[in-house]
Design a protein around this motif. Structure first.
Motif, PDB file in Angstrom:
ATOM      1  N   THR A  31       2.944  -1.269  -6.443  1.00 14.85           N
ATOM      2  CA  THR A  31       1.652  -1.309  -5.785  1.00 14.85           C
ATOM      3  C   THR A  31       0.769  -2.013  -6.804  1.00 14.85           C
ATOM      4  O   THR A  31       1.123  -2.596  -7.925  1.00 14.85           O
ATOM      5  N   ASP A  45       0.889  -0.987  -0.028  1.00 10.77           N
ATOM      6  CA  ASP A  45       0.050   0.150   0.060  1.00 10.77           C
ATOM      7  C   ASP A  45       0.830   1.382   0.060  1.00 10.77           C
ATOM      8  O   ASP A  45       1.781   1.465   0.893  1.00 10.77           O
ATOM      9  N   PRO A  46       0.593   2.195  -0.885  1.00  8.25           N
ATOM     10  CA  PRO A  46       1.508   3.414  -0.999  1.00  8.25           C
ATOM     11  C   PRO A  46       1.748   4.075   0.237  1.00  8.25           C
ATOM     12  O   PRO A  46       2.943   4.536   0.851  1.00  8.25           O
ATOM     13  N   LYS A  47       0.486   4.127   1.337  1.00  6.35           N
ATOM     14  CA  LYS A  47       0.922   4.782   2.364  1.00  6.35           C
ATOM     15  C   LYS A  47       1.749   4.034   3.458  1.00  6.35           C
ATOM     16  O   LYS A  47       2.296   4.777   4.430  1.00  6.35           O
ATOM     17  N   GLY A  48       1.697   2.762   3.305  1.00  5.22           N
ATOM     18  CA  GLY A  48       2.465   2.215   4.308  1.00  5.22           C
ATOM     19  C   GLY A  48       3.996   1.714   3.907  1.00  5.22           C
ATOM     20  O   GLY A  48       4.610   0.617   4.264  1.00  5.22           O
ATOM     21  N   LYS A  49       4.496   2.321   2.615  1.00  8.09           N
ATOM     22  CA  LYS A  49       5.444   1.682   1.691  1.00  8.09           C
ATOM     23  C   LYS A  49       6.875   1.725   2.587  1.00  8.09           C
ATOM     24  O   LYS A  49       7.710   0.815   2.579  1.00  8.09           O
TER      25      LYS A  49
END
Length: 592
Positions: A345, A223-227
């Motif tokens: 992603t 997930d881009p937010k938790g990369k």
């Protein structure tokens, strides 16, 4: 099986190759060497790690007239790091013929390079900007140049050097022989080849030969937010000895480096907006194994031969499949195994498929401790070859040096053979002259290395080649050259303290009368300052070399460094007010 002798190489060159442990040519060498020996122009399309340095270097060296001190051959490279590695390789190949190979690149004193050229340089390897500068000063004259090589031509195009390259080629004789090597062939390179080359022979190594069998390739869907957090988890799980983390943009490199530092993972940043001194500081520390993780743009994807890199993390997927091959080529070198992990992603699955089709490889989903079937087979192959296909104890598999030498001889072209049964030696540090360093050890002793011992570049790989003593040679100097007294307390008055953090692989020049002055720098550990930052600030803003800056210590709120006493005032004047790590530096000469 084709041999180097069958390609038409002379006995002195064959003797050097034997010392280096080469037994058969790679595909690009097998196709390019005979054509170049015929005197024809060549366009070689090949990726990193395929052996192109030897492909153009061996014919070039064979035709050098050792009785003539004029510049007979010129090799242009896009980066300083690649320039140094090509120089080291050519010196090794030309060892038996005593050919003078000189490196010229930015970030080093130009007067020193001018003096080296004046003494006689038969082969010049240089970056485009420094070659142009030396030509403008009439220190480098190409009127006798008969052989010109453009290495990594597409990267020169990307860096905006192509107009300068055309100007340099225009100053060479019209009858010169030209070799152009590039991973891709964009229109400007094709146009230049048509304009400046005479009926060139095009040699292309297919993608199927470009993948590295010893690299296990994985992907992780995130997930881009938790990369960033996911990357930190993977790094902690993989526990790499050394790793390169690739990011697409310079801003992204700085941002990821800050985020990882915040999560307790120490990293160094490397990108094109950094000064040459800062880049040198990072690369010297990384090659010397004093830094474990480097976050970089694709500036580090080509031309860097660091055998200790065990992992490559693609934080951002590359823009093209070709770049992917370059990136993962930084690990799994000299027959060692490596792991490449790409983070994607859900929208980037198509990009991953394009990479698999281009490189004709399989990239599987990552899991802690997972190993690919292809990597298991590749790891077993050298052992089966050595035992004639018979099974034997796995422990003996890594002790077979000859099959390892057959995997990728060109990688050894840029580095001499190393013992397979021990931890990898650090790669040569960036400098125009190769030097020997001791093996890495854990803890404080791993950082307390003796001064590099100057040695002629050709002699070093030859000295390491005999197999009966290879396994013991690296172990012998360690107990004798690292006295316990050096790690007791940091007394700057001891001459031995100069070896604590070696900054250059060139032999240290003796400071006149041993006179040095101590400088106090108003920034320290709490500001994020590192020794490399201090050296970079002084080198970039004064006329001192890196080897003139000694005994750098970073304390909590300030730093200390020593420079030649007669230059201390100049350094204070020129460096004060400059910034490092976003902090304005204030310098003063310490009182007695």
């Amino acid at each position: 099986m084709t041999t180097f002798k069958e390609l038409g190489l002379s006995e002195p060159i064959l003797e050097a190759l034997t010392h280096l442990g080469y037994d058969k040519p790679t595909p690009i060498q097998e196709q390019a060497i005979p054509v170049l020996l015929e005197g024809r122009d060549v366009i070689g399309q090949a990726q990193t790690g395929t052996g192109k340095t030897a492909a153009f270097g061996l014919p070039l060296l064979q035709y050098i007239d050792v009785t003539d001190d004029e510049v007979q051959a010129l090799v242009l490279t896009p980066t300083r790091e690649l320039c140094i590695q090509v120089t080291q390789a050519l010196r090794a190949y030309g060892a038996t013929r005593n050919i003078n190979v000189t490196a010229v690149f930015g970030g080093a004193p130009i007067r020193t390079q001018m003096a080296q050229l004046k003494e006689g340089a038969q082969v010049v390897v240089g970056t485009v900007g420094r070659v142009k500068d030396l030509m403008g000063r009439h220190a480098l004259v190409l009127s006798s140049t008969r052989f010109v090589v453009l290495d990594e031509a597409d990267e020169m195009l990307d860096l905006g050097f192509f107009e300068d390259v055309e100007m340099i080629l225009s100053k060479c004789p019209s009858g010169k022989q030209t070799a152009l090597f590039s991973a891709t062939m964009p229109p400007p390179i094709k146009a230049m080849a048509e304009k400046g080359m005479f009926e060139p022979e095009t040699i292309k190594v297919k993608a199927a030969t470009l993948t590295i069998d010893t690299v296990e390739q994985f992907y992780i869907e995130v997930d881009p937010k938790g990369k960033v957090d996911r990357l930190a988890e993977v790094i902690k799980s993989e526990k790499p000895d050394q790793a390169l983390i690739f990011v697409r943009t310079k801003i992204g490199v700085d941002r990821l480096a800050r985020d990882l530092d915040r999560l307790g993972i120490r990293v160094k940043a490397l990108h094109g907006d950094m000064s040459q001194g800062q880049r040198d500081g990072v690369m010297i520390a990384f090659k010397g194994e004093r830094e474990r993780l480097v976050v970089a743009t694709d500036i580090a994807a080509r031309g860097l031969d660091i055998s200790g890199v065990t992992h490559v993390f693609n934080y951002d997927p590359p823009n093209s499949p070709d770049v992917y091959v370059h990136r993962i080529g930084r690990t799994g070198r000299v027959g060692r195994s490596g792991r490449a992990i790409t983070m994607i992603t859900s929208k980037q699955r198509d990009d991953l498929g394009a990479i698999e089709r281009h490189a004709k490889t399989e990239i599987v989903e990552w899991a802690p401790g997972k190993q690919t079937e292809a990597a298991k087979a590749a790891a077993a192959k050298p052992h089966l070859e050595a035992t004639g296909g018979r099974s034997a104890e796995p422990a003996k598999d890594s002790a077979a040096p000859e099959p390892e030498a057959k995997l990728d001889p060109v990688v050894k072209a840029e580095k001499p053979p190393e013992p397979a049964a021990s931890a990898p030696d650090p790669a040569p540090e960036p400098a125009p002259e190769p030097a020997r360093t001791t093996r890495r050890r854990g803890g404080l002793l791993g950082r307390l290395k003796p001064d590099p011992v100057p040695a002629p570049a050709p002699a070093e790989p030859v000295a390491k080649e005999p197999e009966p003593v290879e396994a013991k040679a690296p172990e012998q100097p360690e107990p004798a050259k690292e006295p316990v007294a050096e790690k007791a307390e940091p007394e700057e008055s001891k001459p031995e303290r100069e070896t604590r953090r070696p900054r250059h692989t060139k032999p240290r020049r003796a400071i006149a009368d041993g006179a040095t002055s101590k400088l106090l720098i108003g920034a320290g550990r709490i500001h994020g300052l590192e020794p490399a930052d201090v050296i970079a600030a002084i080198v970039d803003n004064s006329h001192l070399d890196g080897e003139d800056v000694r005994n750098v210590r970073i304390l909590e709120r300030f730093a200390v460094a020593e420079v030649p006493a007669d230059r201390a005032g100049e350094v204070v004047d020129k460096v004060s007010g400059k910034e490092a790590r976003g902090v304005k530096l204030e310098l003063e000469v310490a009182g007695r």
